[in-house]
Design a protein around this motif. Structure first.
Motif, PDB file in Angstrom:
ATOM      1  N   GLU A  30       0.828  -1.205   0.000  1.00 54.25           N
ATOM      2  CA  GLU A  30       0.000   0.000   0.000  1.00 54.25           C
ATOM      3  C   GLU A  30       0.865   1.258   0.000  1.00 54.25           C
ATOM      4  N   ASP A  34       0.779   3.931  -2.930  1.00 54.84           N
ATOM      5  CA  ASP A  34       0.165   5.208  -2.560  1.00 54.84           C
ATOM      6  C   ASP A  34       1.105   6.387  -2.725  1.00 54.84           C
ATOM      7  N   GLN A  35       2.327   6.298  -2.215  1.00 51.51           N
ATOM      8  CA  GLN A  35       3.232   7.448  -2.224  1.00 51.51           C
ATOM      9  C   GLN A  35       4.646   7.137  -2.668  1.00 51.51           C
TER      10      GLN A  35
END
Length: 259
Positions: A30, A34-35
């Motif tokens: 994740e 996500d980033q």
């Protein structure tokens, strides 16, 4: 989503403390999606260039050439993904902003630049102050890993940031040169006011990205040593972030697949 991770250990107290946190495979996935991947490939910076050249690259050929120039490199280093993991974690869980990725200062892809790995501002109870971080990524089954020691090891880098005003001044100027007309100018000014009143009023982070079993010995000795003689105003945190076993060898491929 950048998970806080499961607590492995906390030790020490102001001005020097140590923290161990662990991510499971789902939390790592994740974070990368996500980033982290966006930080590795500087998606925001590329978007800014595309916006800047919207009226310049008009033909399909020019647009293809621009896309090629901005394309991600074929090979990225695992340590670069480790730095992005540290940046994402500190941004999410330590109120940090690192506004200028050091990759933008590379003259050649893949080079490692001198100076702190992470340079930015952090908001604490008194407002904004400068934050400088060093990151080491290591799967060595040794506590602490060899990356902590030596001339370019985490130990020496953090001691230099703690003790050498000249190094901190260089990082202050590094941000200052890039702050004009930026969206973070006011935060830079606020941090500068604190810094000019006390050039030791900074937050330092030493981050170890690991894929071994958590062990407090990764940070225990350094937490104590860094706290001895620490200048008034300086706060230091050693953070070990433990990934699933064997994850480091796959970081580059995983980030590339999420780009």
């Amino acid at each position: 989503m950048i998970a806080a991770g499961a607590k492995c250990y906390n030790l020490g107290s102001s001005p020097s403390k140590g923290t161990g946190r662990s991510w499971n495979a789902e939390e790592l996935d994740e974070a990368i999606e996500d980033q982290v991947a966006a930080l590795v490939f500087d998606d925001q910076g590329k978007a800014d260039i595309l916006e800047l050249l919207a009226g310049v690259a008009e033909t399909s050929f020019e647009q293809e050439q621009l896309a090629q120039a901005l394309a991600a490199p074929d090979d990225i280093e695992d340590w670069r993904v480790g730095e992005a993991i540290a940046e994402a974690y500190l941004s999410e869980h330590r109120n940090c902003l690192f506004p200028w990725p050091d990759g933008r200062d590379e003259r050649k892809s893949g080079s490692s630049l001198p100076g702190a790995d992470l340079v930015g501002v952090q908001q604490d109870e008194h407002g904004d102050r400068f934050v400088f971080g060093e990151v080491k990524t290591s799967g060595e089954a040794k506590y602490p890993p060899g990356a902590v020691y030596g001339r370019t090891g985490l130990k020496q880098q953090l001691e230099d940031l703690r003790d050498k005003e000249g190094i901190r001044n260089d990082l202050f100027k590094y941000l200052g040169f890039r702050a004009k007309n930026s969206t973070w100018l006011d935060r830079f000014k606020a941090a500068s006011k604190r810094y000019l009143n006390n050039t030791s009023d900074v937050q330092l982070f030493g981050v170890l990205v690991r894929d071994v079993e958590p062990n407090v010995d990764d940070v225990r000795v350094r937490v104590e040593k860094l706290g001895n003689g620490c200048p008034a105003g300086t706060q230091i945190e050693l953070l070990a972030l433990y990934l699933p076993g064997g994850a480091i060898a796959d970081l580059a491929a995983q980030a590339g697949g999420s780009a």
